[in-house]
Design a protein around this motif. Structure first.
Motif, PDB file in Angstrom:
ATOM      1  N   ASN A  19      -5.851 -87.394 -26.327  1.00 46.33           N
ATOM      2  CA  ASN A  19      -6.920 -87.919 -25.342  1.00 46.33           C
ATOM      3  C   ASN A  19      -6.243 -88.834 -24.353  1.00 46.33           C
ATOM      4  O   ASN A  19      -6.457 -89.018 -23.282  1.00 46.33           O
ATOM      5  CB  ASN A  19      -8.077 -88.389 -25.819  1.00 46.33           C
ATOM      6  CG  ASN A  19      -8.863 -87.448 -26.483  1.00 46.33           C
ATOM      7  OD1 ASN A  19      -9.251 -86.450 -25.976  1.00 46.33           O
ATOM      8  ND2 ASN A  19      -9.520 -87.431 -27.672  1.00 46.33           N
ATOM      9  N   ASP A  40     -17.129 -78.499 -19.456  1.00 45.22           N
ATOM     10  CA  ASP A  40     -16.055 -78.960 -19.947  1.00 45.22           C
ATOM     11  C   ASP A  40     -14.866 -77.859 -19.692  1.00 45.22           C
ATOM     12  O   ASP A  40     -13.941 -77.547 -20.522  1.00 45.22           O
ATOM     13  CB  ASP A  40     -16.189 -78.637 -21.541  1.00 45.22           C
ATOM     14  CG  ASP A  40     -16.483 -80.030 -22.107  1.00 45.22           C
ATOM     15  OD1 ASP A  40     -16.938 -80.896 -21.180  1.00 45.22           O
ATOM     16  OD2 ASP A  40     -17.198 -80.162 -23.420  1.00 45.22           O
ATOM     17  N   SER A  82     -11.096 -78.606 -24.500  1.00 43.15           N
ATOM     18  CA  SER A  82     -10.595 -78.633 -25.883  1.00 43.15           C
ATOM     19  C   SER A  82      -9.310 -78.152 -25.868  1.00 43.15           C
ATOM     20  O   SER A  82      -8.364 -78.561 -26.711  1.00 43.15           O
ATOM     21  CB  SER A  82     -11.620 -77.728 -26.799  1.00 43.15           C
ATOM     22  OG  SER A  82     -11.622 -76.568 -26.279  1.00 43.15           O
ATOM     23  N   GLN A  83      -8.824 -77.067 -25.211  1.00 43.47           N
ATOM     24  CA  GLN A  83      -7.491 -76.439 -25.001  1.00 43.47           C
ATOM     25  C   GLN A  83      -6.464 -77.467 -24.637  1.00 43.47           C
ATOM     26  O   GLN A  83      -5.324 -77.606 -25.100  1.00 43.47           O
ATOM     27  CB  GLN A  83      -7.572 -75.145 -24.422  1.00 43.47           C
ATOM     28  CG  GLN A  83      -8.080 -73.858 -25.152  1.00 43.47           C
ATOM     29  CD  GLN A  83      -7.185 -73.468 -26.506  1.00 43.47           C
ATOM     30  OE1 GLN A  83      -6.071 -73.334 -26.447  1.00 43.47           O
ATOM     31  NE2 GLN A  83      -7.626 -73.647 -27.700  1.00 43.47           N
ATOM     32  N   LYS A 112      -5.807 -79.634 -27.342  1.00 46.09           N
ATOM     33  CA  LYS A 112      -5.246 -79.342 -28.233  1.00 46.09           C
ATOM     34  C   LYS A 112      -3.584 -79.238 -27.952  1.00 46.09           C
ATOM     35  O   LYS A 112      -2.599 -79.586 -28.803  1.00 46.09           O
ATOM     36  CB  LYS A 112      -5.676 -77.982 -28.625  1.00 46.09           C
ATOM     37  CG  LYS A 112      -5.156 -77.374 -29.889  1.00 46.09           C
ATOM     38  CD  LYS A 112      -6.141 -76.440 -30.762  1.00 46.09           C
ATOM     39  CE  LYS A 112      -5.576 -76.309 -32.305  1.00 46.09           C
ATOM     40  NZ  LYS A 112      -5.928 -75.118 -32.666  1.00 46.09           N
TER      41      LYS A 112
END
Ligand SMILES: [Zn+2]
Length: 388
Positions: free
Chosen positions: A4, A99, A370-371, A374
């Protein structure tokens, strides 16, 4: 450090990258210039390799030791057109809704580049166990036109045994196999005549029909040859005739006909088989046509070529990515990438990048938060792995 922490920088870079319109019709030089000057600010030198016309370029930047088995982060800089697509926001302006980050190229594949650019400065500031290279190409979307030139340069400069990660969108799964693809255009030059005098003409359309029909029957034959890789679907090679045009009117024997066609080949097949049997038929037909008029001809040009990526028993790149992702499964993907070229050059190669191919090439292309995270975490572990 967590994935993050780099997020604001990644998004800032991504915003810039998508704002540079790199649809393949355009030059990619503004994009290359941005990356070069960003890297320069972080004390990383880039080498730029131009195409013959000088309006497009590949870029190779390296950090870490000058020799050794490095890790190549590979991506293409071009994107597909947005013409005739209905977008809810400007395709060249990053727009966040909930998102998701929307813009052309977010998934395919500027997010991977943004993440790589966010992490390269950390690598260049520290001693590394092995080199890390960023390899950016032009005209992938036109049939991988740039990557063979870059690989020629890499083979001169880099040690053998490099490990390649092609960051095409796989939802950060590791893909180690895909089909190959080739595209062609065939142009038939016949002889025009009044349709009441068939003995004076040579119909380009009838000749095209024979060739198209032959491709159709070959496509049927190919279904018998099923891939050993169970995850590929369909599990056989396929042929498509994508466009055809020719002739003038029903009472004129047509003098010209052209059609475009392509083959998608399963990895273990001989990719030259279809073009070569097509070529044999075409030369036989051309000989017959020339008996009518010596100017008659059949010309076939290969427009693009993407070699298949073969699943290999030993694949260092697959081992590395699975370790970094803490994953133990790998997949097959249905689309072609530059990975096949790297593998042919002797480098161990996988495809692994953020986002989904489902969103690529479509209106409202996006990458989910989220990707991005990741992928960022993946790079963080990569950094830890190569730091000395
Ligand atoms: Zn792509």
């Amino acid at each position: 450090m967590t994935g993050n922490q780099k997020l604001p920088l990644i998004i800032e870079i991504l915003e810039k990258l998508v704002s540079i319109n790199t649809v393949s019709d355009n030059s990619n030089l503004p994009f290359i210039d941005f990356v070069r000057s960003y890297l320069e600010k972080n004390n990383i030198q880039s080498k730029i390799y131009y195409n013959r016309e000088g309006d497009k370029a590949n870029l190779l930047a390296s950090v870490g030791p000058a020799t050794g088995r490095g890790i190549i982060l590979s991506a293409h800089t071009d994107v597909v057109p947005v013409k005739d697509q209905s977008w809810s926001s400007d395709p060249f302006k990053l727009s966040q809704r909930e998102d998701r980050f929307y813009a052309r190229g977010t998934a395919d594949m500027k997010c991977f580049i943004a993440v790589a650019l966010a992490y390269l400065p950390i690598l260049s500031a520290s001693p590394l166990l092995r080199p890390v290279h960023l390899a950016l190409t032009f005209d992938e979307e036109l049939g991988c036109l740039g990557v063979p030139l870059l690989i020629d340069e890499m083979k001169k400069q880099l040690d053998p045994g490099q490990t390649v990660i092609v960051g095409e969108p796989t939802n950060m799964k590791v893909a180690d196999v895909h089909n190959g693809a080739q595209s062609f255009e065939t142009v038939i030059q016949g002889l025009e005549a009044h349709s009441s005098k068939p003995h004076l003409g040579c119909s380009a359309i009838f000749v095209a029909a024979k060739l198209v029909n032959f491709l159709n029957s070959l496509a049927g034959d190919l279904k018998q040859d099923v891939s050993l890789c169970k995850e590929l679907y369909p599990p056989f090679s396929s042929i498509n005739v994508g466009s055809i045009e020719g002739g003038t009117a029903s009472n004129i024997i047509p003098g010209k006909c052209r059609f475009s066609w392509g083959v998608r080949s399963i990895p273990e097949s001989d990719e030259s088989a279809v073009p070569s049997s097509f070529g044999k038929l075409a030369s036989g037909l051309e000989r017959e046509m020339k008996k009518i008029d010596e100017h008659c001809s059949i010309k076939t040009e290969r427009l693009g070529r993407i070699p298949a990526l073969n699943r290999q028993k030993n694949n260092n790149s697959r081992d590395l990515c699975l370790e970094l992702l803490d994953d133990n499964s790998f997949i097959a993907i249905p689309f072609g990438t530059e990975g096949g070229y790297f593998q042919k050059a002797g480098y161990s190669t996988v495809i692994c990048g953020p986002g989904s191919i489902e969103q690529a090439h479509k209106p409202n292309e996006f990458i989910s938060l989220s990707q991005v995270i990741k992928c960022s975490e993946f790079f963080m572990r990569l950094v830890n792995k190569v730091l000395n």
